[in-house]
Design a protein around this motif. Structure first.
Motif, PDB file in Angstrom:
ATOM      1  N   ILE A   1      22.452 -27.342  -6.627  1.00 61.04           N
ATOM      2  CA  ILE A   1      23.083 -28.062  -5.529  1.00 61.04           C
ATOM      3  C   ILE A   1      22.272 -27.982  -4.235  1.00 61.04           C
ATOM      4  O   ILE A   1      22.293 -28.907  -3.427  1.00 61.04           O
ATOM      5  CB  ILE A   1      24.527 -27.546  -5.319  1.00 61.04           C
ATOM      6  CG1 ILE A   1      25.334 -28.536  -4.474  1.00 61.04           C
ATOM      7  CG2 ILE A   1      24.539 -26.142  -4.738  1.00 61.04           C
ATOM      8  CD1 ILE A   1      26.823 -28.234  -4.455  1.00 61.04           C
ATOM      9  N   LEU A   2      21.544 -26.891  -4.023  1.00 61.56           N
ATOM     10  CA  LEU A   2      20.760 -26.742  -2.796  1.00 61.56           C
ATOM     11  C   LEU A   2      19.638 -27.769  -2.725  1.00 61.56           C
ATOM     12  O   LEU A   2      19.428 -28.422  -1.700  1.00 61.56           O
ATOM     13  CB  LEU A   2      20.198 -25.321  -2.710  1.00 61.56           C
ATOM     14  CG  LEU A   2      21.224 -24.188  -2.730  1.00 61.56           C
ATOM     15  CD1 LEU A   2      20.524 -22.842  -2.815  1.00 61.56           C
ATOM     16  CD2 LEU A   2      22.120 -24.259  -1.505  1.00 61.56           C
ATOM     17  N   THR A   3      18.910 -27.917  -3.813  1.00 60.86           N
ATOM     18  CA  THR A   3      17.824 -28.890  -3.835  1.00 60.86           C
ATOM     19  C   THR A   3      18.367 -30.314  -3.893  1.00 60.86           C
ATOM     20  O   THR A   3      17.744 -31.245  -3.379  1.00 60.86           O
ATOM     21  CB  THR A   3      16.909 -28.636  -5.032  1.00 60.86           C
ATOM     22  OG1 THR A   3      17.708 -28.549  -6.225  1.00 60.86           O
ATOM     23  CG2 THR A   3      16.128 -27.343  -4.862  1.00 60.86           C
TER      24      THR A   3
ATOM     25  N   THR B   1      22.931 -21.215   3.846  1.00 56.52           N
ATOM     26  CA  THR B   1      23.878 -20.410   4.612  1.00 56.52           C
ATOM     27  C   THR B   1      25.308 -20.702   4.183  1.00 56.52           C
ATOM     28  O   THR B   1      26.134 -19.799   4.023  1.00 56.52           O
ATOM     29  CB  THR B   1      23.720 -20.676   6.117  1.00 56.52           C
ATOM     30  OG1 THR B   1      22.396 -20.327   6.526  1.00 56.52           O
ATOM     31  CG2 THR B   1      24.727 -19.882   6.942  1.00 56.52           C
ATOM     32  N   TRP B   2      25.629 -21.987   3.989  1.00 58.77           N
ATOM     33  CA  TRP B   2      26.984 -22.364   3.571  1.00 58.77           C
ATOM     34  C   TRP B   2      27.296 -21.827   2.182  1.00 58.77           C
ATOM     35  O   TRP B   2      28.410 -21.382   1.921  1.00 58.77           O
ATOM     36  CB  TRP B   2      27.138 -23.875   3.605  1.00 58.77           C
ATOM     37  CG  TRP B   2      26.913 -24.480   4.964  1.00 58.77           C
ATOM     38  CD1 TRP B   2      26.890 -23.818   6.169  1.00 58.77           C
ATOM     39  CD2 TRP B   2      26.638 -25.854   5.265  1.00 58.77           C
ATOM     40  NE1 TRP B   2      26.633 -24.705   7.193  1.00 58.77           N
ATOM     41  CE2 TRP B   2      26.475 -25.954   6.671  1.00 58.77           C
ATOM     42  CE3 TRP B   2      26.522 -27.004   4.480  1.00 58.77           C
ATOM     43  CZ2 TRP B   2      26.200 -27.168   7.306  1.00 58.77           C
ATOM     44  CZ3 TRP B   2      26.254 -28.211   5.112  1.00 58.77           C
ATOM     45  CH2 TRP B   2      26.096 -28.299   6.505  1.00 58.77           C
ATOM     46  N   ALA B   3      26.317 -21.881   1.296  1.00 58.39           N
ATOM     47  CA  ALA B   3      26.521 -21.343  -0.050  1.00 58.39           C
ATOM     48  C   ALA B   3      26.795 -19.841   0.009  1.00 58.39           C
ATOM     49  O   ALA B   3      27.680 -19.329  -0.693  1.00 58.39           O
ATOM     50  CB  ALA B   3      25.298 -21.627  -0.919  1.00 58.39           C
ATOM     51  N   ALA B   4      26.040 -19.130   0.837  1.00 58.54           N
ATOM     52  CA  ALA B   4      26.246 -17.692   0.970  1.00 58.54           C
ATOM     53  C   ALA B   4      27.606 -17.385   1.579  1.00 58.54           C
ATOM     54  O   ALA B   4      28.297 -16.436   1.166  1.00 58.54           O
ATOM     55  CB  ALA B   4      25.137 -17.088   1.828  1.00 58.54           C
TER      56      ALA B   4
ATOM     57  N   GLY C   1      31.396 -25.686  -1.040  1.00 56.43           N
ATOM     58  CA  GLY C   1      32.459 -24.887  -0.440  1.00 56.43           C
ATOM     59  C   GLY C   1      33.411 -24.278  -1.450  1.00 56.43           C
ATOM     60  O   GLY C   1      34.343 -23.557  -1.068  1.00 56.43           O
ATOM     61  N   GLN C   2      33.217 -24.550  -2.738  1.00 58.11           N
ATOM     62  CA  GLN C   2      34.076 -24.003  -3.793  1.00 58.11           C
ATOM     63  C   GLN C   2      33.429 -22.720  -4.317  1.00 58.11           C
ATOM     64  O   GLN C   2      32.321 -22.747  -4.845  1.00 58.11           O
ATOM     65  CB  GLN C   2      34.232 -25.035  -4.925  1.00 58.11           C
ATOM     66  CG  GLN C   2      35.542 -24.936  -5.689  1.00 58.11           C
ATOM     67  CD  GLN C   2      35.490 -23.935  -6.834  1.00 58.11           C
ATOM     68  OE1 GLN C   2      35.079 -22.802  -6.644  1.00 58.11           O
ATOM     69  NE2 GLN C   2      35.929 -24.347  -8.009  1.00 58.11           N
TER      70      GLN C   2
END
Length: 308
Positions: free
Chosen positions: A106-108, A247-250, A142-143
């Protein structure tokens, strides 16, 4: 700009089934975002999505889930999550080099579709597709179980929800969300989204909303603004990872240690204290991702987050 086919078109098809927030959660993210779009971003969204999606990110938010089982889009399934190889509930963390070493997560994906949605050399259809992927993936990140590898993001953990057998991932996608919206918001996703927007504008989220779009480095206390993150990426002054999505994933992943895996054997997760404790997490995460989605698109099309 990355080529969608070249980068993501040759992925293996043996992929676990995951569904993001489910239709209700994803639509809520889109509806929240719509109320914070600045003029050029709003104009692009409305014209790009057109009457097919009622000119709104809300109805369009489920498209990426709707198509991923189709042969033409099976390659996209792995882009809905990042497999954080951590150890919840004892230790939680996300690392792009560790958890997305093959560049297919999802990040890439957010980076790829960020570049594609503003690429005027692409067709209107291609840019619309990029918008729909961003709409969905910024919701997915966000999940908590979309940023976790343990037991296939909870898919292989059997649990109970309102008396029925389910799995932990599905409970967080839909079980908890659907009960919340049915019990508290008249089973109306727009009523729920409007309530979250009210909290963002003048309620309980108002004081913390600005921090949701400020991106700290995962290795230092130095902050980088969302504008700097996107501009640096598009201008090739910086390479991936984009700091904000990481950052949001973390941020999301912390809930895997603080709540998601904290339940008793046999406990019904949708009729117990687990549900009660999950509600504020879910509502905050949906509000965050709607706000972040608006900020992302505002920077891309208006040059600034333009948020209250």
């Amino acid at each position: 700009m990355w080529s969608q086919i070249a980068v993501f078109g040759l992925l293996p098809f043996a992929i676990p089934t995951v569904y993001g927030w489910g239709a209700t959660g994803h639509q809520a993210v889109g509806y929240v975002a719509m109320q914070f779009l600045s003029p050029k971003a709003l104009s692009f969204v409305q014209s790009s999505l057109g009457t097919t999606y009622n000119r709104s990110l809300g109805p369009a938010a489920t498209w990426a889930d709707d198509v991923k089982s189709q042969t033409a889009y099976k390659w996209s399934s792995v882009l809905h999550y990042v497999d954080a190889e951590d150890d919840p509930p004892y230790s939680c963390s996300v690392s792009e080099s560790r958890d997305c070493g093959d560049g297919k997560c999802i990040l890439t994906a957010i980076a790829n579709y960020t570049s594609r949605v503003v690429d005027t050399s692409l067709s209107a259809t291609q840019r619309q597709e990029a918008l729909k992927f961003l709409d969905h993936f910024i919701g997915d990140i966000g999940q908590p179980l979309h940023v976790e590898a343990l037991e296939v993001g909870g898919n292989d953990i059997d649990v109970k929800c309102s008396g029925s057998t389910s799995n932990l991932h599905s409970v967080w996608d839909s079980g908890l969300v659907n009960k919340l919206v049915s019990s508290n918001y008249g089973n109306s996703v727009t009523t729920w989204a409007n309530a979250l927007v009210s909290r963002l504008n003048s309620g309980t989220y108002r004081s913390s909303a600005a921090s949701w779009i400020s991106c700290a480095s995962t290795t230092s206390t130095v902050k980088r603004s969302l504008e700097e993150d996107i501009t640096g990426y598009l201008d090739r002054r910086a390479i991936t990872p984009l700091r904000c999505p990481l950052t949001w994933a973390a941020d999301t992943n912390t809930f895997d240690c603080s709540h998601v895996f904290e339940y008793s054997s046999g406990q019904d997760l949708c009729t117990s204290s687990y549900y009660t404790n999950a509600v504020p997490v879910i509502e905050t995460q949906i509000a965050k991702q709607g706000y972040r989605l608006a900020a992302w698109l505002n920077v891309l099309f208006d040059g600034s987050t333009n948020l209250p």
